[in-house]
Design a protein around this motif. Structure first.
Motif, mmCIF file in Angstrom:
data_model
loop_
_atom_site.group_PDB
_atom_site.id
_atom_site.type_symbol
_atom_site.label_atom_id
_atom_site.label_comp_id
_atom_site.label_asym_id
_atom_site.label_seq_id
_atom_site.Cartn_x
_atom_site.Cartn_y
_atom_site.Cartn_z
ATOM 1 N N LYS A 49 16.831 -1.800 56.998
ATOM 2 C CA LYS A 49 17.354 -1.033 58.128
ATOM 3 C C LYS A 49 16.967 0.438 57.985
ATOM 4 O O LYS A 49 16.535 1.066 58.945
ATOM 5 N N GLN A 50 17.110 0.986 56.783
ATOM 6 C CA GLN A 50 16.750 2.385 56.543
ATOM 7 C C GLN A 50 15.260 2.620 56.760
ATOM 8 O O GLN A 50 14.847 3.701 57.177
ATOM 9 N N ALA A 51 14.451 1.584 56.496
ATOM 10 C CA ALA A 51 13.003 1.705 56.684
ATOM 11 C C ALA A 51 12.591 1.459 58.134
ATOM 12 O O ALA A 51 11.424 1.647 58.489
ATOM 13 N N MET A 74 4.034 -5.240 59.571
ATOM 14 C CA MET A 74 3.014 -5.685 58.619
ATOM 15 C C MET A 74 3.648 -5.929 57.251
ATOM 16 O O MET A 74 4.505 -5.160 56.814
ATOM 17 N N PHE A 75 3.232 -7.021 56.614
ATOM 18 C CA PHE A 75 3.771 -7.344 55.293
ATOM 19 C C PHE A 75 3.574 -6.191 54.323
ATOM 20 O O PHE A 75 4.450 -5.891 53.524
ATOM 21 N N ALA A 76 2.431 -5.529 54.387
ATOM 22 C CA ALA A 76 2.160 -4.423 53.463
ATOM 23 C C ALA A 76 3.175 -3.294 53.645
ATOM 24 O O ALA A 76 3.614 -2.684 52.666
ATOM 25 N N ASP A 77 3.578 -3.027 54.889
ATOM 26 C CA ASP A 77 4.575 -1.981 55.143
ATOM 27 C C ASP A 77 5.930 -2.358 54.558
ATOM 28 O O ASP A 77 6.643 -1.514 54.014
ATOM 29 N N LEU A 82 10.055 -1.753 50.146
ATOM 30 C CA LEU A 82 10.937 -2.344 49.142
ATOM 31 C C LEU A 82 10.475 -2.109 47.705
ATOM 32 O O LEU A 82 11.290 -2.083 46.793
ATOM 33 N N GLU A 83 9.167 -1.932 47.498
ATOM 34 C CA GLU A 83 8.639 -1.803 46.134
ATOM 35 C C GLU A 83 8.120 -0.407 45.813
ATOM 36 O O GLU A 83 7.939 -0.071 44.656
ATOM 37 N N GLY A 84 7.796 0.363 46.836
ATOM 38 C CA GLY A 84 7.164 1.645 46.604
ATOM 39 C C GLY A 84 5.682 1.553 46.961
ATOM 40 O O GLY A 84 5.218 0.529 47.456
ATOM 41 N N PRO A 85 4.937 2.595 46.712
ATOM 42 C CA PRO A 85 3.520 2.603 47.096
ATOM 43 C C PRO A 85 2.729 1.497 46.392
ATOM 44 O O PRO A 85 2.995 1.164 45.237
#
Length: 92
Positions: A49-51, A74-77, A82-85
């Motif tokens: 939600k925050q993202a 997009m899955f990458a986004d 959730l994981e960082g860069p």
């Protein structure tokens, strides 16, 4: 390698994308559809939600829903949120 948190988050988003014309779903339903522990999924949904990937709705027919169309997520986004860069592993 993806963390379990990210796997559950992706499963939850896929479940929400597949709702049959319904706008939102309660957490217990999402947890069952995503095969994820409810308490852990609650924390993941707050991060999503925050993202900006999901929005929460209050009330009798409340729950969580996608904040944009599934084609725009997009899955990458989601992984970045959730994981960082994302970065190449040293072995790559």
């Amino acid at each position: 390698m993806l963390s379990q948190k990210t796997k559950y988050g992706l499963r939850a988003l896929v479940y929400l994308a597949g709702l049959d014309g319904r706008e939102s779903a309660p957490i217990p339903e999402i947890a069952e559809g995503a095969r994820a522990p409810r308490k852990f999924l609650e924390a993941i949904l707050v991060e999503l939600k925050q993202a900006g990937f999901v929005e929460s709705r209050r009330g009798r027919f409340g729950g969580y829903a996608l904040s944009k169309s599934p084609a725009q997520i997009m899955f990458a986004d989601v992984i970045r949120a959730l994981e960082g860069p994302l970065a190449l592993a040293p072995c790559a």
